[in-house]
Write a protein that holds these residues in place. Sequence first.
Motif, short mmCIF file in Angstrom:
data_model
loop_
_atom_site.label_atom_id
_atom_site.label_comp_id
_atom_site.label_asym_id
_atom_site.label_seq_id
_atom_site.Cartn_x
_atom_site.Cartn_y
_atom_site.Cartn_z
N CYS A 1 0.84 -1.20 0.00
CA CYS A 1 0.00 0.00 0.00
C CYS A 1 0.88 1.24 0.00
O CYS A 1 2.00 1.23 0.51
N TYR A 2 0.34 2.31 -0.55
CA TYR A 2 1.01 3.60 -0.54
C TYR A 2 0.13 4.61 0.19
O TYR A 2 -1.04 4.79 -0.17
N ILE A 3 0.70 5.26 1.20
CA ILE A 3 0.00 6.31 1.94
C ILE A 3 0.81 7.59 1.75
O ILE A 3 1.95 7.71 2.21
N GLY A 4 0.23 8.58 1.05
CA GLY A 4 0.95 9.76 0.64
C GLY A 4 1.08 10.82 1.71
O GLY A 4 0.39 10.79 2.75
N PRO A 5 1.95 11.81 1.49
CA PRO A 5 2.13 12.90 2.46
C PRO A 5 0.85 13.69 2.67
O PRO A 5 0.09 13.94 1.75
N GLY A 6 0.62 14.07 3.92
CA GLY A 6 -0.57 14.82 4.26
C GLY A 6 -1.81 13.98 4.51
O GLY A 6 -2.83 14.51 4.97
N ALA A 7 -1.74 12.68 4.23
CA ALA A 7 -2.89 11.82 4.51
C ALA A 7 -3.06 11.66 6.02
O ALA A 7 -2.09 11.58 6.77
N ALA A 8 -4.33 11.62 6.46
CA ALA A 8 -4.64 11.43 7.88
C ALA A 8 -5.56 10.23 8.02
O ALA A 8 -6.68 10.23 7.51
N LEU A 9 -5.08 9.19 8.70
CA LEU A 9 -5.86 7.98 8.95
C LEU A 9 -6.11 7.92 10.46
O LEU A 9 -5.22 7.57 11.23
N ARG A 10 -7.33 8.30 10.87
CA ARG A 10 -7.66 8.42 12.30
C ARG A 10 -8.51 7.25 12.76
O ARG A 10 -9.72 7.23 12.62
N GLY A 11 -7.85 6.25 13.33
CA GLY A 11 -8.55 5.11 13.89
C GLY A 11 -8.75 5.28 15.38
O GLY A 11 -8.33 4.41 16.16
N ASP A 12 -9.35 6.41 15.78
CA ASP A 12 -9.56 6.65 17.20
C ASP A 12 -10.94 6.22 17.66
O ASP A 12 -11.11 5.52 18.65
N TRP A 13 -11.98 6.56 16.90
CA TRP A 13 -13.35 6.22 17.30
C TRP A 13 -13.84 4.92 16.68
O TRP A 13 -14.88 4.40 17.05
N GLY A 14 -13.13 4.40 15.72
CA GLY A 14 -13.49 3.16 15.05
C GLY A 14 -12.25 2.59 14.38
O GLY A 14 -11.13 3.01 14.67
N GLN A 15 -12.46 1.65 13.48
CA GLN A 15 -11.34 0.96 12.84
C GLN A 15 -11.21 1.36 11.38
O GLN A 15 -12.21 1.66 10.70
N ILE A 16 -9.99 1.35 10.89
CA ILE A 16 -9.70 1.54 9.47
C ILE A 16 -8.95 0.32 8.97
O ILE A 16 -7.91 -0.04 9.52
N ILE A 17 -9.49 -0.32 7.94
CA ILE A 17 -8.84 -1.48 7.33
C ILE A 17 -8.51 -1.13 5.88
O ILE A 17 -9.42 -0.84 5.09
N ILE A 18 -7.25 -1.17 5.56
CA ILE A 18 -6.80 -0.91 4.19
C ILE A 18 -6.19 -2.21 3.67
O ILE A 18 -5.13 -2.65 4.13
N GLU A 19 -6.87 -2.82 2.73
CA GLU A 19 -6.44 -4.12 2.24
C GLU A 19 -5.27 -3.99 1.25
O GLU A 19 -4.85 -2.88 0.90
N ASN A 20 -4.77 -5.12 0.80
CA ASN A 20 -3.55 -5.16 -0.01
C ASN A 20 -3.69 -4.31 -1.29
O ASN A 20 -4.74 -4.29 -1.94
N GLY A 21 -2.60 -3.65 -1.64
CA GLY A 21 -2.51 -2.98 -2.93
C GLY A 21 -3.28 -1.69 -3.06
O GLY A 21 -3.47 -1.20 -4.18
N CYS A 22 -3.72 -1.11 -1.95
CA CYS A 22 -4.46 0.16 -2.01
C CYS A 22 -3.49 1.34 -2.02
O CYS A 22 -2.34 1.23 -1.61
N ILE B 1 -17.78 2.73 13.96
CA ILE B 1 -17.85 2.40 12.54
C ILE B 1 -16.48 1.97 12.03
O ILE B 1 -15.45 2.45 12.49
N THR B 2 -16.47 1.07 11.05
CA THR B 2 -15.23 0.64 10.41
C THR B 2 -15.17 1.15 8.98
O THR B 2 -16.12 0.96 8.21
N VAL B 3 -14.08 1.79 8.66
CA VAL B 3 -13.80 2.20 7.27
C VAL B 3 -13.02 1.07 6.61
O VAL B 3 -12.03 0.60 7.17
N ILE B 4 -13.48 0.65 5.44
CA ILE B 4 -12.80 -0.44 4.74
C ILE B 4 -12.46 0.01 3.32
O ILE B 4 -13.34 0.46 2.58
N LEU B 5 -11.21 -0.11 2.97
CA LEU B 5 -10.78 0.00 1.58
C LEU B 5 -10.40 -1.40 1.12
O LEU B 5 -9.42 -1.97 1.60
#
Length: 232
Positions: free
Chosen positions: A70-91, A105-109
């Motif tokens: 996965c690639y997470i670019g500069p300035g991106a904000a992934l806030r898993g404080d109130w719920g979960q974030i799942i980023i699957e392979n190759g995103c 709530i869960t965010v899923i990519l």
Amino acid sequence: MVICHFCERKGMNKRKRETPISDCFKYFIYLDTFALMIYQFKEYIPFIHESSFVHPQATVTGNVIIGKKCYIGPGAALRGDWGQIIIENGCNVQENCTLHMFPGITVILKEGAHIGHGAIIHGATIGKNCLVGMNSVIMDNVQLGDESIVGALTFIKEGEIIPSRSLVVGNPGKIIKQVSDEMMNWKTEGTKIYQQLPQECFDSLQPCKPKKNVIKSQPAGSLSYKSWKKTK
């Protein structure tokens, strides 16, 4: 404790993976350039697969899982404080994107999801091999079907269920047609380039002093991938 895994990647630091930033300062021209902004929140510590690249200027907090390549670019904000974030392979989550949610709530990519510059994903599920265009906003409890494409600056309101292979544009977002095989192939090729980018960043990205003189013959790059409009 902030993790600096660039030191480890480049063989500069043979200690534990979790190292005080101050131990890494002597290696870099800009002292804080490669100190990753990764934070524990309460009991939640992010997981990032070692093959994925998180830019030092991205922020990853709490209950976040990032899969392979996965690639997470500069300035991106992934806030898993109130719920979960799942980023699957190759995103890829490009520059200045925000991923967040309402409590519980869960965010899923899903695999191969491609999130363009400046997009906001708030409490939504993005299907496999989808493209979310630049500066789009995908609201809570949206389910974006697999292989869908969301045009730049689109707003998809809360709770929308978008079928697979939909092309969505506008504010509010509306399905204007089905995604063709040709369009899907174009999207997939673009995502493959981003799936190569993590290793390229590990191999070649490093802080530097800017040049004082312009090199007029410097090549622009070797990639031949073009915008959708230019491929038609």
